[in-house]
Write a protein that holds these residues in place. Structure first.
Motif: not given
Lengths: 657, 416, 94
Positions: B329, A555, A256, A559, A272, A245, A274
């Motif tokens: 996000r 990004p 990610l 994200v 997830q 990203f 990172h």
């Protein structure tokens, strides 16, 4: 009426039927579907409402550039707003609801905003809401804030865990389409440490959506075979569901990886990860994204990107409509007609702007019914596949504030000369827009890197493919359209807004963006920025080249904040540093104070003492009269001296001295 | 042209064809009374007040790019007047009062939104410190309240009270603080200055000064030489670059501050919330995005972009404070160019060269100061005397010892 | 960013603490310098838009000081030296 738009073929597994809920209704899809393909298969065209005018919105693309199909995914604490249905992998029991409407999706009470659109043009809010003064805070602003935003947070703590990690490699290949797979294999064959990352859950990029052959095989099969070969190599790591990203300094990347988003539950595992990735060299094979054309009422559900219509047909076995028309300014749009016809779908017409045919208007409020051309022909279509050409995905090349370069022959921007540290670009992202050219470009890039890094051995043969026809005539909007023509679908920015912005003196591309909010939605203008830019050049009389783009920033795709935070939350936000006497102090009733990350005993309360002064006074008196002891470990240092001091410390230190 | 709901109605009914340019695109003249170098928030505000309040409108604002393209368009939009030291707090409260009347003043909706700011307290020592600050605020005529944990919980129940590493113990609350639509500030000031005849010249870079015998008579630009009686520099993080051409070194280092916004959400955060146990502060824009910020990256840079560790750090602070945002996000990150001064406080002063004036050193706190900075700089330019609230903002204060060091960090710019 | 430590190889810059302009090595003699000289040393900076030589302290590594030559516009690092070596070459240390 189950899956009325399902057609034969595609990569979905019809043996694994999945049940999912859309706005409370139970529907069926297959393993391998995205939520978007499953919705389309079930004839669900209406998926949301636009931000300002609350106009009906349908699925527009088949990828992460999606501006319309933003849904609320899951429920309870795991609820996720603004999730693109086009990238959600369907799983059994999936729940999704539409966003941004009062009342039902079909009968949104806020749809009245559309009637007020002449008064809600770009920047209208700067010119009003000022009087009476008290009304701003009591009435106007609460109203604005109440209708702002699209999705909703659950207001409960995020229940998932997220991890951080570090990766190192010689070559990072971003994108596992034909170019990326070729580059990764070439680099892997000479023994370089390779990481291949792709945001999709299946490698292959556009090969999954097209009907091209590579090395005599169907493109998707070739991609699958190559992926298998790469996964079997010790020096190669293939990362699917992984988005690179951000490009940071000196070959550091923000990455990610989605671990459990495709499952019904994360089951306590990290949702997830990172990754901070350190790479000596990078080949950006991010491909290209299709862009639209602006014409009257071009925002109805059923009007989609032509490449996406092929994706749904070829990869997912879904037709986006039963009566399809195509509107294009380039050869690529024609392929949609060919592929659909090959599947037995009725293609009612190909409207080619290069031949002087345009769409001026459409009809069908909740879903396309009719397409009206400039020669007054009307086509009763329920799907209009639009192709304005493809834009190389140059974003990552410009995270360090270089600006991409305009190419008239492609009618698109290509990467700048000044690239981030260690990066080269290959394939469609580099302006090599056809299959064989993309593959050759990637192979050459990987071979050059191998030489540069002194890796011995052969990078292997170049995969064989042909180049499809490529011809494009720049065509951004239908000037003859009398009706509103959309540029930014999510933020409801029309060609009229772009003109008005110019009229009001906002003439740099950055002013245009900020004044109209074009390109500021969750899709960051991936399918629309270029249209706005082109429209503005018509007003200013400058060229696209001279006007330039707005700044590309990380990004690349949004994200989750939880992923960027990782494990550092709750009590783990910062470590507790405890002195050697901590347990003893705790057992003896100490009250502690934070001193940086340390906990230090502040005082020891004895029975009968009313406040801290009582305790402190007693301790001071005791120390003066006899003795006191204080743990000042927090201030101490350890001094190691002697000939072997360094040797002694080596096992404890992260670096060698 | 006056803006109003009636005007919107009228234009809406007639195809929106009557809107006039918000500012003109005039030709650069050969001479002005005042040249303002820098078309950002402060420069445009200065031009506005000079022309609207001090009767001087033979002014050019020279901007090397497009107006509002610097920090005024990149900040996290917070306005507040909660400083501690006497040299600072009255100035910021003056700015606050100007914010409150701004829309009425310049007939442009900058969405000045005073929904309050909570500065969270996580320890006894911090409470003591914030209590002192709150008292300093009240002494300057600003509003401040010290809230206990329950009051904070009532206001913002979604914060982490139960599982926090550094539990919230209360807050310093400024009800009048809030947020503003930052771009609109630049455009509103530009419009108001332009209406009085100020020439706003974009894409015009100042490349040097005309200085002789200790007097500044004008500037050289990418569009030719321009004479002026007074030249006012107002370029934030570019201060050293510009003043170098006048032979002046500054007590400033240029740094990046990153800022962040999420995808748009239905209302979550009522006002401004600042974490007290880590560098993180957050608010929600009128478009729905959560706008937040953290610490500066810490190294000298002119690149207007930063690196990952600080991004992670800011998000860690966010999750520690309000774990409800985990699934929202991050949509976009960006960076500005901060003029970090040696004590963290700004300069609005003459230089030792006659006719050359300097405004800068705002660190990352310049946005809230925009109206007062503009007004006080205009006052200085018009009368050659500092405004009452800006008397301490001298370039020579490090020599005289009159530093305004809110954080007590000494001459280490990246710690302020 | 990545700083190529002369002894330890490439390290992430987050292991370091940033001090500022490497001209700080040339501290005037507090007993003989004029107030102006001390003021200029302590408070004024070149703050270049381009190459800068700056001091980084490897707090989480070997705790050495480095002089890094870096471009403040592009962040490209041209050279990294031990600060001790730079100071010695300038006659600032033994």
């Amino acid at each position: 009426m189950s899956q009325s738009n399902r057609i034969l073929g595609g990569q979905v597994d019809r043996a694994q039927a999945l049940s999912f809920a859309w706005n409370g209704t139970t529907l069926t899809g297959y393993q391998g579907d995205t939520l978007a393909s499953a919705l389309l298969a079930n004839g669900q065209r209406l998926v949301g409402r636009s931000f300002k005018y609350h106009r009906p919105r349908g699925i527009f693309t088949a990828g992460s550039e999606e501006p319309n199909a933003l849904v609320q995914l899951r429920s309870g604490a795991a609820q996720e707003p603004n999730t693109r249905a086009t990238t959600v992998e369907l799983f059994n029991g999936l729940e999704a609801t539409s966003q941004n409407h009062r009342g039902s999706l079909k009968h949104d009470l806020m749809a009245v905003m559309d009637l007020m659109s002449p008064f809600l043009a770009a920047g209208f809010y700067y010119k009003t809401f000022m009087w009476p003064k008290a009304f701003w805070e009591k009435l106007y602003e609460p109203m604005i804030r109440g209708s702002a935003g699209l999705g909703r947070l659950s207001m409960q703590d995020d229940p998932d865990i997220y991890d951080h990690g570090y990766l190192h490699c010689d070559v990072l290949v971003i994108g596992a389409g034909p170019a990326g797979l070729t580059a990764a294999l070439a680099a892997g064959r000479v023994g370089l440490r390779v990481i291949l990352a792709d945001e999709d859950f299946t490698a292959g990029g556009r090969l999954n959506s097209e009907t091209y052959d590579v090395d005599g095989q169907a493109g998707a099969d070739w991609a699958a075979a190559l992926t298998g070969e790469l996964e079997a190599m010790d020096n190669v790591r293939v990362m699917k569901r992984t988005t690179v990203f951000g490009v940071y300094d000196h070959g550091i990347y923000g990455v990610l990886e989605r671990k459990t988003d495709h499952l019904a539950s994360s089951d306590g595992k990290p949702r997830q990860v990172h990754w901070r990735l350190y790479s000596k060299r990078t080949v950006l094979c991010a491909g290209a994204t299709e862009r639209s054309i602006a014409f009257g009422n071009n925002d109805r559900p059923g009007i989609m990107m032509a490449g996406a219509v092929r994706s749904y047909a070829n990869r997912f076995g879904v037709t986006a409509g039963q009566k399809v028309a195509v509107f294009t300014n380039n050869d690529d749009g024609l392929r949609t007609a060919q592929d659909l016809a090959a599947k037995g779908i009725e293609v009612l017409g190909i409207i080619d702007a290069r031949a002087g045919d345009f769409v001026v208007d459409t009809k069908g409020r909740h879903g396309l019914r009719k397409v009206i051309l400039n020669n007054n022909t009307q086509i009763e279509a329920d799907c209009l596949a639009v192709s304005g050409g493809w834009s190389p995905n140059v974003h990552l090349t410009s995270h360090h504030r270089s600006r991409p370069i305009w190419r008239d022959d492609l009618a698109a921007f290509v990467p700048p000369q000044d690239l981030p540290f260690g990066m080269v670009v290959a394939g469609a992202a580099n302006g090599a827009m056809t299959l064989s050219a993309a593959i050759k470009d990637a192979h050459a890039a990987a071979t050059a890197i191998a030489t540069d890094l002194g890796a011995g051995g052969a990078t292997g043969a170049v995969p064989q493919a042909s180049d499809e026809d490529f011809d494009i005539k720049p065509f951004w909007h239908v000037a003859q359209s009398k009706k509103r023509a959309w540029v930014d679908l999510q933020n409801d920015v029309t060609t009229k807004d772009v003109k008005q912005s110019y009229q009001e003196g906002f003439r740099s591309v950055e002013h245009l963006k900020r004044y109209t909010t074009l390109g500021m939605a969750t899709d960051q203008g991936k399918t629309s920025n270029i249209l706005g830019l082109a429209l503005m050049t018509e007003a200013t009389g400058k060229t696209i080249e001279d006007t330039g783009t707005t700044i590309f920033r990380p990004p690349y795709n949004p994200v989750a904040i939880g992923a960027l935070a990782g494990r550092a939350r709750g009590k783990d936000f910062r470590p507790y540093r405890l002195t050697p006497s901590h347990e003893w102090a705790q057992d003896n009733g100490a009250d502690f104070v934070e001193s940086g990350a340390w906990l230090r005993a502040q005082w020891f309360k004895r029975p009968g003492e009313k406040g801290w002064r009582d305790s402190v006074d007693r301790e001071v008196t005791m120390t003066r009269k006899s003795v006191g002891i204080c743990d000042v470990t927090t201030l101490g240092k350890i001094d190691i001296q002697g000939r072997d001091a360094a040797e002694f410390l080596n096992p404890f230190m992260p670096t060698l001295s | 042209m006056r803006y109003s709901a009636l005007k919107l109605l009228k234009e809406g009914l007639t195809g929106n064809k009557g809107w006039k340019p918000v500012w003109r695109e005039p030709e650069l003249k050969k001479e002005y009374d005042v040249i303002i170098i820098g078309g950002g928030g402060h420069g445009l505000a200065t031009a506005y007040y000079l022309s609207n309040k001090f009767g001087i409108s033979n002014i050019a604002v020279l901007e090397k790019g497009w107006i509002g393209g610097g920090n005024v368009g990149r900040n996290t939009t917070i306005i507040r007047s909660n400083y501690f030291l006497e040299g600072n707090q009255p100035f910021y409260e003056f700015s606050m009062k100007l914010w409150e009347g701004l829309e009425e003043e310049f007939n442009y909706n900058a969405m000045v939104s005073q929904r309050g700011a909570l500065y969270l307290i996580h320890s006894d020592a911090q409470r003591d410190s914030y209590a002192r600050r709150g008292n300093a605020m009240r002494l300057s005529g600003a509003d401040a309240e010290l809230l206990d944990k329950r009051a904070v919980r009532d206001m913002c129940p979604f914060l982490d009270f139960d599982n926090a590493r550094f539990p919230i113990q209360g807050a310093l609350w400024q009800p009048r603080a809030g947020t503003v639509r930052h771009d609109a500030v630049a455009w509103g000031y530009a419009r108001g200055a332009d209406a009085k005849g100020v020439d706003i010249i974009q894409n015009c870079e100042v490349t040097g000064f005309d200085i002789g015998g200790g007097v500044c008579r004008g500037v050289q630009t990418s569009r030719g030489a321009v004479w002026a009686k007074k030249v006012a520099v107002c370029v934030a993080g570019s201060s050293s670059r510009v003043m170098e051409t006048a032979g002046i070194r500054l007590p400033i280092e240029s740094h990046v501050l990153q800022a962040y916004v999420t995808e748009g959400l239905k209302p979550v955060i009522p006002g401004v919330i600042a974490f007290g146990a880590g560098h993180f502060y957050i608010s929600q824009s009128d478009k729905g995005g959560l706008v937040f910020g953290g610490d500066i990256d810490g190294y000298n840079t002119y690149a207007q972009r930063g690196n990952l560790p600080v991004v992670e750090d800011a998000c860690e602070g966010g999750m520690a404070l309000m774990p409800i945002i985990g699934r929202s996000r991050l949509l976009r990150t960006w960076g500005g160019l901060m003029d970090m001064s040696m004590d963290g406080s700004p300069f609005i002063d003459k230089t030792h060269i006659d006719g050359l004036y300097f405004n800068g050193g705002w660190c990352y706190g310049g946005f809230k100061a925009t109206p007062a900075s503009g007004f006080c700089y205009a006052h200085l330019l018009a009368t050659d005397r500092p405004h009452d609230t800006a008397t301490a903002y001298r370039l020579d204060r490090f020599r005289t010892g009159a530093v305004i060091d809110e954080k007590g960090q000494g001459n280490q710019p990246n710690l302020h | 960013m990545i700083i190529n430590h002369p002894r330890l190889g490439p390290r992430d810059s987050s292991e370091f603490v940033y001090k500022g302009d490497a001209n700080l090595i040339d501290r005037p003699d507090g007993l003989t310098a004029s107030p102006d000289e001390m003021h200029d040393y302590a408070y004024l900076r070149d703050n270049p838009a381009g190459l800068i030589r700056e001091l980084w302290y490897h707090e989480q590594g070997d705790r050495s000081w480095l002089v890094v030559t870096r471009n403040t516009l592009t962040h490209e690092i041209e050279a990294v030296k031990m600060a001790r070596d730079v100071a010695r070459a300038r006659g600032r240390a033994k």
